[in-house]
Design an enzyme around this catalytic site. Structure first.
Site, short mmCIF file in Angstrom:
data_model
loop_
_atom_site.label_atom_id
_atom_site.label_comp_id
_atom_site.label_asym_id
_atom_site.label_seq_id
_atom_site.Cartn_x
_atom_site.Cartn_y
_atom_site.Cartn_z
CG ASP A 83 52.97 -15.09 -35.50
OD1 ASP A 83 52.71 -14.65 -36.53
OD2 ASP A 83 52.59 -14.51 -34.46
CD GLU A 141 50.81 -9.54 -37.20
OE1 GLU A 141 50.39 -8.29 -36.93
OE2 GLU A 141 49.92 -10.69 -37.07
CD GLU A 142 48.24 -13.05 -35.10
OE1 GLU A 142 47.68 -12.06 -34.64
OE2 GLU A 142 47.45 -13.61 -36.38
CG HIS A 367 42.74 -12.79 -34.11
ND1 HIS A 367 43.51 -11.89 -33.39
CD2 HIS A 367 43.39 -12.63 -35.49
CE1 HIS A 367 44.66 -11.54 -33.96
NE2 HIS A 367 44.52 -12.12 -35.08
ZN LIG Z 1 46.16 -11.56 -36.71
ZN LIG Z 2 47.58 -11.45 -39.19
#
Ligand SMILES: [Zn+2]
Ligand SMILES: [Zn+2]
Length: 395
Positions: A83, A141-142, A367
């Protein structure tokens, strides 16, 4: 540990450009957690084309490919997360995100491309491959949401997986270097929400109201002492409040205030200690200011990522044989979190890091809208991943 043979190496070299362009395609078309429809379609198509047994739509957008080698061996899983993040990319490149507000800023586009290519190489040489490889493509996952439903759907049980491996790319390490740290190596993460309730009124007459902002301010300061004075000095924990929401105007005392933050630790015990103490701590502090406080259930949490000793030493041996001793180390634990932890709590294995720092040395943090990957690190990740899988399958 033996280096991967020349024939396998040639497969990697032949796919180098394909690996990069696949990563760029995913980068151009990022998708948020549990919305990875195009991504998972491409994964399933490629695995089908490579003649794997494919199960799609697991936990929504997850995909699993199973590849049975022609030689006897063990059953080993490789996990990749797929993702992207809610960010608007600032990098200008032909493959820059084509979706405003969505961006692969953590490297999961690279994880996905590596795992697909790994599956294709194993499939191309199935006659020489021992055992059964299980390729797990995990969504979300995020938001720490994809691993558990995939495990609950049986991805580690059908067929029964013996060990699980995976990698995370990182711009904090030079391209092509590998770090595999035994034991706790990525922090736990818990979203903390404290709701403070008072009684609203005029800012000129605080004695006629109950001021939740003042109570929240004291709770915020107090939370730091909860870590400093109640957690043993040998242990580590961080509790940061990143959001305070209250009020509408300078001279109105609002009725409530909300604080949101994150708790990080490297120990299940310390995590449990703080989480269980938090509600009474906040409530007692609020009471001193005639307010009330309650801690809301966490909407995003996961425990520390713990690598298994033997499997981690094994990954470092494989990596050293492929890339040389100088490219491989233990590294230090990081405060970031990852729901790979749930796979590693079900089966032994190792989650290792692969460097993708920009060649000119500039910072390209994960990020962030300026995140940038040095693609020279991708083949190194693929090479070590292939070696880990082949050696574990045939061990
Ligand atoms: Zn991440
Ligand atoms: Zn990651």
């Amino acid at each position: 540990m033996k280096k991967t043979s020349d024939t396998w190496s040639q497969e990697i070299d032949a796919r180098r450009d394909g690996l990069t362009s696949l990563r760029r395609d995913f980068h151009r078309h990022p998708e948020l957690s549990f919305q990875e429809h195009r991504t998972s379609e491409i994964i399933a198509e490629r695995l089908h084309a490579a003649d794997l047994e494919v199960r799609a739509g697991i936990a929504g957008t997850g995909v699993v490919g199973v590849l049975r080698g022609d030689r006897p061996g063990r059953t080993i899983a490789w996990r990749a997360d797929i993702d992207a993040l809610p960010l608007t990319e600032t990098l200008e490149a032909p493959f820059t995100s084509g979706t405003p507000g969505v961006m692969h800023a953590c490297g999961h586009d690279g994880h996905t491309a590596i795992a697909i290519t790994l599956a294709e190489i194993l499939a191309a040489r199935r006659a020489e491959m021992p055992g059964t490889a299980v390729l797990i493509f995990q969504p979300a996952e995020e938001i720490l949401g994809g691993a558990r439903p995939m495990i609950e759907a049986g991805v580690l049980d059908q067929p029964r997986v013996e060990e699980v491996y995976g990698l995370h790319l990182t711009t904090q390490m030079a391209a092509g270097t590998i770090m595999a740290h035994p034991g706790p190596n990525m922090a736990s993460a818990d979203a903390i929400t404290v709701e403070v309730t008072g009684r609203g009124g005029h800012g000129a007459y605080p004695h006629l109201s109950v001021d939740p902002v003042t109570a929240a301010a004291h709770i915020l300061i107090g939370l730091q002492h909860l870590v400093a004075k109640e957690v043993a000095a040998q242990e580590t924990a961080v509790l940061s409040i990143g959001q305070i929401l209250a009020g509408t105007k300078n001279n109105i005392i609002p009725a409530s205030a909300i604080m949101r933050g994150t708790l990080r630790t490297f120990s299940d015990r310390v995590r449990e200690q703080i989480l269980s103490r938090l509600p009474a701590f906040a409530a007692d502090m609020a009471r001193a200011y005639r307010a009330e406080a309650r801690v809301l259930p966490s909407d995003m949490s996961c425990p520390t990522v713990i690598n298994h000793e033997r499997e981690t030493a094994f990954v470092r041996e494989c990596a050293a044989a492929e890339l040389g001793e100088s490219a491989v180390g233990e590294g230090k634990p990081v405060m970031a979190s990852d729901d790979m932890t749930y796979f590693l709590r079900e089966r032994p294995g190792c989650y290792f890091r692969v460097g993708i720092a920009p060649a000119d040395g500039h910072l390209a943090p994960h990020h962030a809208p300026g995140f940038e990957m040095n693609e020279d690190g991708l083949p190194a990740g693929l090479r070590v991943g292939l070696s880990v899988m082949l050696n574990a399958l045939g061990r």
